[in-house]
Design a protein around this motif. Structure first.
Motif: not given
Length: 263
Positions: A163-173, A223-238
Motif C-alpha cells: 500500500s501507499s502509506w501516509k502518517a501524521w505526527i501529533g503534538p509532542a515535545i 525510510r520505511a516507505g511512508v510517502a507522505q508525512v505530516e507534522l502538527s508542529g505543536r510543542c507540548t512543553v511550550s
C-alpha cells in the motif's frame, strides 16, 4: 449534553477522522487540571471518568485504550472480543486491564484507536485508500525500538497487499525542549548516522543536545516507505495552557489522540 472540550484537528484525509484532545474543558484538579484522560497518573478516578464521558460524545464508539509501556507491541483491535471501555462502579473504577501495547490497528470503520501522551509522539498511519488505520505511541525508546516499523508491518500483513502509506505526527515535545544525553543520541546514530542532523549541541551544557523527536520519527517513517508525512508542529512543553507535559511538570495528566476510519 455534556460540556464541550478543546481539541486540535488532525489530518484532513478522505475516509479518516482524527483529533487530539487538549487540557481545557475537563474537570480534573491540579496538577492534572482540565481534560486529563489518563487513569494511571494518580488523578481522581471519578474525574477521569467524567473527562472520558465528555470525550465519548465526540466519538462513534468507545475508544480502544492501551496499557502503554514504551515498547513495540501492536494490538489488533479487530482480533479481540474484549471490552474496550472501563466503567465507574461505586465511586471507583472497575477492574479492567487494557491490552499492553504501544500501537493498535483496525480495518473496521468507526472503531476508535486511542493514544495517550504527555510529550511522547502520537502517530497516526493510514493507507491511501483508507481501508486500514494505525495509531502508535512513540517516545524515544519506542522509536529506537521500532514501534513505527512494527505498526506498518502489521498493517501490511493485515491488508495482504502493498500500500501507499501516509502518517501524521501529533503534538509532542519540540526540538527546543527535548534535552538528551549521549546515550539517546548514540542510540539514534547507531541506527542511522544521518540522524545527527536532528541533534543540536547545547554549547552551555557539555554532553547535552537538543533533539528533534518529531523529525527523527519522520525520517524513520520515510525510510520505511511512508510517502507522505505530516507534522502538527505543536510543542507540548511550550504550550502549558493546551497540553500536559511530563518533561515540564513531572506529575501531570495525559491528552489523547483519537483516530478512526469513516463508514
Amino acid at each position: 449534553m455534556l460540556p464541550a472540550f478543546a481539541k486540535w484537528a488532525g489530518p484532513s484525509w478522505p475516509g479518516v477522522s482524527a483529533f487530539c484532545s487538549e487540557r481545557a474543558g475537563g474537570v480534573s484538579q491540579a496538577p492534572y487540571a482540565g481534560m486529563n484522560l489518563g487513569i494511571h497518573v494518580g488523578d481522581d478516578p471519578s474525574a477521569v471518568a467524567e473527562n472520558r464521558a465528555r470525550l465519548r460524545t465526540q466519538l462513534p464508539a468507545d475508544p480502544c485504550w492501551l496499557d502503554q509501556v514504551h515498547g513495540t507491541e501492536v494490538f489488533d483491535a479487530d482480533a479481540s472480543s474484549e471490552a474496550q471501555q472501563s466503567t465507574l462502579v461505586n465511586d471507583s473504577v472497575s477492574v479492567w486491564h487494557p491490552p499492553r501495547a504501544d500501537a493498535a490497528i483496525t480495518q473496521t470503520p468507526g472503531r476508535v484507536l486511542a493514544i495517550l501522551t504527555a510529550d511522547c509522539l502520537p502517530v497516526v498511519i493510514v493507507d491511501e485508500a483508507a481501508t486500514i488505520i494505525g495509531a502508535a505511541h512513540a517516545g524515544w525508546r519506542g522509536l529506537v525500538g521500532g514501534v513505527l516499523e512494527s505498526t506498518l508491518t502489521r498493517m501490511a500483513q493485515a491488508t495482504g497487499a502493498s500500500s501507499s502509506w501516509k502518517a501524521w505526527i501529533g503534538p509532542a515535545i519540540g526540538p527546543q525542549a527535548f534535552e538528551v544525553g549521549a546515550d539517546v543520541r548514540d542510540a539514534f546514530l547507531a541506527d542511522d548516522a544521518g540522524n545527527d542532523a536532528c541533534f543540536v549541541p547545547r554549547l552551555d551544557v557539555p554532553g547535552k543536545w537538543w533533539a528533534d523527536l518529531p523529525e527523527l520519527a519522520a525520517r524513520r517513517l520515510r525510510r520505511a516507505g511512508v510517502a507522505q508525512v505530516e507534522l502538527s508542529g505543536r510543542c507540548t512543553v511550550s504550550e502549558p495552557s493546551r497540553y500536559f507535559s511530563y518533561r515540564r511538570d513531572g506529575t501531570t495528566g495525559r491528552i489523547a489522540t483519537l483516530a478512526w476510519l469513516n463508514a
